[in-house]
Enzyme design. Structure first.
Site, PDB file in Angstrom:
ATOM      1  N   CYS A   2      28.751 -40.563  47.527  1.00 49.27           N
ATOM      2  CA  CYS A   2      27.737 -39.568  47.183  1.00 49.27           C
ATOM      3  C   CYS A   2      27.136 -39.954  45.832  1.00 49.27           C
ATOM      4  CB  CYS A   2      28.260 -38.143  47.075  1.00 49.27           C
ATOM      5  SG  CYS A   2      28.878 -37.487  48.615  1.00 49.27           S
ATOM      6  N   ARG A  27      25.704 -45.374  47.815  1.00 47.77           N
ATOM      7  CA  ARG A  27      26.887 -44.506  47.686  1.00 47.77           C
ATOM      8  C   ARG A  27      27.065 -43.588  48.884  1.00 47.77           C
ATOM      9  NH1 ARG A  27      28.210 -44.602  42.117  1.00 47.77           N
ATOM     10  NH2 ARG A  27      29.537 -42.788  42.289  1.00 47.77           N
ATOM     11  N   TRP A  72      27.670 -38.976  51.341  1.00 54.23           N
ATOM     12  CA  TRP A  72      28.645 -39.616  52.231  1.00 54.23           C
ATOM     13  C   TRP A  72      29.588 -38.492  52.625  1.00 54.23           C
ATOM     14  CZ3 TRP A  72      33.972 -40.313  52.302  1.00 54.23           C
ATOM     15  CH2 TRP A  72      34.442 -41.229  53.261  1.00 54.23           C
ATOM     16  N   ASN A  98      29.515 -34.718  43.641  1.00 52.89           N
ATOM     17  CA  ASN A  98      30.197 -35.926  44.097  1.00 52.89           C
ATOM     18  C   ASN A  98      31.679 -35.702  43.788  1.00 52.89           C
ATOM     19  OD1 ASN A  98      30.538 -39.224  42.609  1.00 52.89           O
ATOM     20  ND2 ASN A  98      31.146 -38.565  44.616  1.00 52.89           N
ATOM     21  N   GLY A  99      32.504 -35.720  44.832  1.00 51.27           N
ATOM     22  CA  GLY A  99      33.931 -35.485  44.618  1.00 51.27           C
ATOM     23  C   GLY A  99      34.492 -34.622  45.742  1.00 51.27           C
ATOM     24  N   GLU A 453      40.162 -61.235  54.967  1.00 51.66           N
ATOM     25  CA  GLU A 453      38.819 -60.909  54.495  1.00 51.66           C
ATOM     26  C   GLU A 453      37.777 -61.132  55.605  1.00 51.66           C
ATOM     27  OE1 GLU A 453      37.536 -59.243  52.324  1.00 51.66           O
ATOM     28  OE2 GLU A 453      35.488 -59.950  52.092  1.00 51.66           O
ATOM     29  N   LYS A 457      35.326 -58.198  57.172  1.00 55.77           N
ATOM     30  CA  LYS A 457      33.863 -58.320  57.218  1.00 55.77           C
ATOM     31  C   LYS A 457      33.356 -58.007  58.625  1.00 55.77           C
ATOM     32  CE  LYS A 457      32.976 -58.164  53.940  1.00 55.77           C
ATOM     33  NZ  LYS A 457      33.541 -58.238  52.620  1.00 55.77           N
ATOM     34  N   GLU A 460      33.741 -54.286  59.539  1.00 55.93           N
ATOM     35  CA  GLU A 460      32.907 -53.449  58.690  1.00 55.93           C
ATOM     36  C   GLU A 460      31.464 -53.347  59.174  1.00 55.93           C
ATOM     37  OE1 GLU A 460      33.003 -55.120  54.753  1.00 55.93           O
ATOM     38  OE2 GLU A 460      32.551 -53.222  53.806  1.00 55.93           O
ATOM     39  N   HIS A 476      55.981 -62.927  66.754  1.00 57.56           N
ATOM     40  CA  HIS A 476      56.862 -61.774  66.534  1.00 57.56           C
ATOM     41  C   HIS A 476      56.243 -60.494  67.093  1.00 57.56           C
ATOM     42  CE1 HIS A 476      59.661 -64.138  64.228  1.00 57.56           C
ATOM     43  NE2 HIS A 476      58.629 -64.671  63.591  1.00 57.56           N
ATOM     44  N   LYS A 569      29.096 -48.019  49.540  1.00 57.33           N
ATOM     45  CA  LYS A 569      29.421 -49.159  48.671  1.00 57.33           C
ATOM     46  C   LYS A 569      30.475 -48.787  47.624  1.00 57.33           C
ATOM     47  CE  LYS A 569      28.457 -53.347  47.006  1.00 57.33           C
ATOM     48  NZ  LYS A 569      29.059 -54.461  47.767  1.00 57.33           N
TER      49      LYS A 569
HETATM   50  C1  AGP Z   1      33.862 -54.676  50.959  1.00 57.16           C
HETATM   51  O1  AGP Z   1      33.172 -55.350  51.947  1.00 57.16           O
HETATM   52  C2  AGP Z   1      34.108 -53.286  51.250  1.00 57.16           C
HETATM   53  N1  AGP Z   1      32.895 -52.562  51.368  1.00 57.16           N
HETATM   54  C3  AGP Z   1      35.189 -52.558  50.480  1.00 57.16           C
HETATM   55  O2  AGP Z   1      36.394 -52.959  51.029  1.00 57.16           O
HETATM   56  C4  AGP Z   1      35.253 -52.730  48.948  1.00 57.16           C
HETATM   57  O3  AGP Z   1      35.618 -54.037  48.641  1.00 57.16           O
HETATM   58  C5  AGP Z   1      36.252 -51.729  48.370  1.00 57.16           C
HETATM   59  O4  AGP Z   1      35.812 -50.439  48.633  1.00 57.16           O
HETATM   60  C6  AGP Z   1      36.482 -51.910  46.890  1.00 57.16           C
HETATM   61  O5  AGP Z   1      35.305 -51.737  46.159  1.00 57.16           O
HETATM   62  P1  AGP Z   1      35.206 -52.209  44.664  1.00 57.16           P
HETATM   63  O6  AGP Z   1      35.342 -53.686  44.654  1.00 57.16           O
HETATM   64  O7  AGP Z   1      33.871 -51.744  44.201  1.00 57.16           O
HETATM   65  O8  AGP Z   1      36.336 -51.551  43.926  1.00 57.16           O
END
Ligand code: AGP
Length: 574
Positions: A2, A27, A72, A98-99, A453, A457, A460, A476, A569
């Site tokens: 947010c 956000r 959000w 926001n919160g 990672e 990606k 996501e 396993h 983000k």
């Molecule tokens: C990354 O692709 C993601 N959107 C997410 O995992 C991100 O890396 C995570 O929320 C941490 O964010 P930051 O690096 O701003 O702390």
């Protein structure tokens, strides 16, 4: 998560707030709204979806005072009723928040005369404020005493007063030309102000034509110091159709920029290490956690005990703290709630803390006594790409510095940067991978981290269920899932585990699973060949085709990679 924005002055505040919300859209983009004063009336306009929907509705409106929000969703689904601003029962006060109000159910029960219009915790907040005595600021200060949880709030009343309060979620206030603006992120203020104020936890503020006034939790006036606005280095020079594509393509440039800033070792030598330096602990979330994992590998390789922790686990876990450890918090935004909470907790316990962030002025930078910046420039796409590469790179450089091998490695690094390959993945492979029902990523050691990672990606931005596994673990349990509907993307950049990984690939093939190997070692498997650089630097190369894979599959599915559903983000709530 947010974004909030408020503005007052001799200007069109609605336009400033709208422009601010556009920058804050990373956000959250579930809905947006603005409240403003027109003809002495408090008016509110909201819309579901991206800011452009709100923009159409507020076109032509002029007001010199406004507050706005981009959401959000936390409490309540994505509807116009649940969009902010929310109004008090008497329609006299509007709030953006926001919160999370954690005790909103209890408070709602107490406010039993109110007719509710939304399912949000924020509507409870504004009604609690409205029933308090005093002017708007007193009402807010008194109400906040009953709130548990986090908040950055801006409230506007029908007389045009704007007040703010903050606990945990970020809030910055600055004088701009002909007015004052308050926002969740200094991004918005970069081009508008030369300095700004950070509202700290349990501080309050009011803005009007005469300026900005700050108060403590008892309503006593306080004086705060301005901070100089630090800007991003201008690395955003590639303009592709999506931010994510531009940002991947910028990787080489930002790695070079990062090295330029670290070359003389000054940024490292200014770090205050614990007196008796014994270990390095890294704490982060999501993609930043993956770079923390790579960092821990680098530090272990030079003989420093090191572990990486997920911030949301660390904060409520039973980790034993060590006064002789350096705690590194890795974060692109420097605003991630769980990472910040850990940093605050460790600072209170007098641990040595270091923020490794990509965002000048970030809250995490302020908490930690040491800062190592990455110079990736603004990263706008929700999926982190170039910032990840820079985080891994800086952690590697730091390990060289600590081992005293920085200078002697310079030539090798310059060669790596000069020849850095941005390896894309071709359409044929993308089409092929798209046809499989199940997608796995495997690797060992540093390649397992790259697998984690790569899988993140893909999930996501394509919403395809995939997961990563250390290849030795396949047999396993997970091997039970492998069949002809499966493709396994295997990463291999370490000589010492090459043969082991190749055996794991054979095990997959024996179960009719398909395999794509991403490696700098020749083999008989279908492969994407990587050029060979020093092993420790290979993760910065091998992640690129995985980022492209996620991007191309996302494009193929017709989704917007910059704004994946359900995500934002900056994750500024727990
Ligand atoms: C990354 O692709 C993601 N959107 C997410 O995992 C991100 O890396 C995570 O929320 C941490 O964010 P930051 O690096 O701003 O702390």
């Amino acid at each position: 998560m947010c974004g909030i924005c408020a503005c007052i002055g001799n200007l069109n505040a609605v336009k400033y707030v709208l422009d601010g919300l556009k920058i804050l859209e990373y956000r959250g983009y579930d809905s947006a709204g603005i409240s403003y004063i027109e003809n002495k009336e408090l008016k509110t306009i909201k819309s579901v979806g991206e800011i452009c929907n709100l923009e159409k509705k507020v076109k032509g409106i002029f007001s010199n005072v406004a507050i706005g929000h981009t959401r959000w969703a936390t409490h309540g689904s994505v509807t116009e009723d649940n969009a902010h601003p929310h109004l008090s029962f008497n329609k006299g006060i509007a709030i953006v928040h926001n919160g999370i109000v954690e005790n909103y159910k209890d408070l709602k029960d107490k406010l039993n005369n109110v007719k509710w219009h939304s399912q949000t915790d924020t509507e409870v907040f504004v009604n609690l404020v409205a029933e308090k005595e005093g002017d708007l600021l007193e009402k807010l200060i008194n109400a906040s005493k009953e709130i548990s949880g986090s908040f950055a709030v801006a409230l506007l009343d029908k007389d045009g007063n704007i007040v703010f309060g903050k606990r945990e979620s970020p809030l910055y206030i600055a004088h701009i030309n002909n007015g004052v603006m308050a926002v969740s992120d200094t991004y918005v203020l970069c081009d508008l102000a030369e300095d700004f104020y950070t509202l700290n936890d349990n501080e309050f503020a009011k803005i009007n034509g005469n300026g900005i006034f700050f108060y403590d939790k008892n309503g006593k006036k306080i004086i705060k110091n301005k901070e100089k606005m630090q800007n991003f280095n201008k690395n955003n020079e590639i303009f592709e159709k999506t931010h994510m594509k531009s940002e991947i393509l910028e990787t080489k440039k930002v790695l070079i920029e990062t090295f330029k800033n670290y070359k003389n070792e000054l940024l490292f030598s200014s770090i205050k290490l614990p007196k008796k330096f014994e270990e390095i602990e890294l704490i982060a979330c999501g993609t930043a956690y993956h770079s923390a994992l790579q960092g821990a590998e680098y530090f272990k390789k030079i003989g420093i005990p090191s572990h990486a922790y997920i911030a949301s686990e660390f904060r409520y876990g039973n980790e034993i703290l060590n006064k002789n450890a350096l705690y590194i918090f890795v974060s692109q935004s420097g605003e991630t709630a769980d990472t910040i909470a850990c940093a605050k907790m460790l600072k209170e316990k007098n641990m040595t803390c270091l923020a490794l962030t990509n965002t000048p002025n970030s809250y995490l930078n302020k908490i930690c006594e040491n800062v190592l910046p990455t110079f990736a420039g603004k990263e706008i796409a929700v999926a982190s790409t170039k910032a990840y590469s820079c985080q891994v790179f800086v952690l590697y450089l730091f390990s060289l510095y600590l081992s005293g091998k920085f200078k002697e490695s310079e030539k090798e690094i310059l060669d790596f940067l000069k020849n850095f390959p941005l390896l894309d993945i071709n359409n044929g492979l993308v089409d092929k991978i798209s046809n499989f029902e199940k997608i796995f990523f495997i690797g060992r050691g540093q390649d397992y981290i790259t697998a984690l990672e790569g899988s993140l990606k893909l999930k996501e931005i394509t919403y395809i269920n995939s997961f990563a596994i250390a290849s030795g673990e396949l047999k396993h349990g997970t091997l039970a899932l492998i069949d002809k509907k499966s493709i396994v993307i295997a990463i291999c950049t370490e000589e010492k585990i090459k043969e082991k990984l190749f055996s794991n690939i054979e095990e997959v093939k024996a179960r009719e699973g398909s395999v794509l190997l991403i490696s700098n070692f020749p083999s008989s498997f279908e492969s994407l060949i990587l050029p060979t650089f020093p092993t420790a630097l290979m993760p910065i190369i091998s992640i690129i085709p995985l980022q492209f894979l996620a991007l191309h599959m996302c494009e193929k599915l017709g989704y917007n990679p910059d704004k994946p559903k359900n995500l934002a983000k900056s994750v500024t709530v727990e």
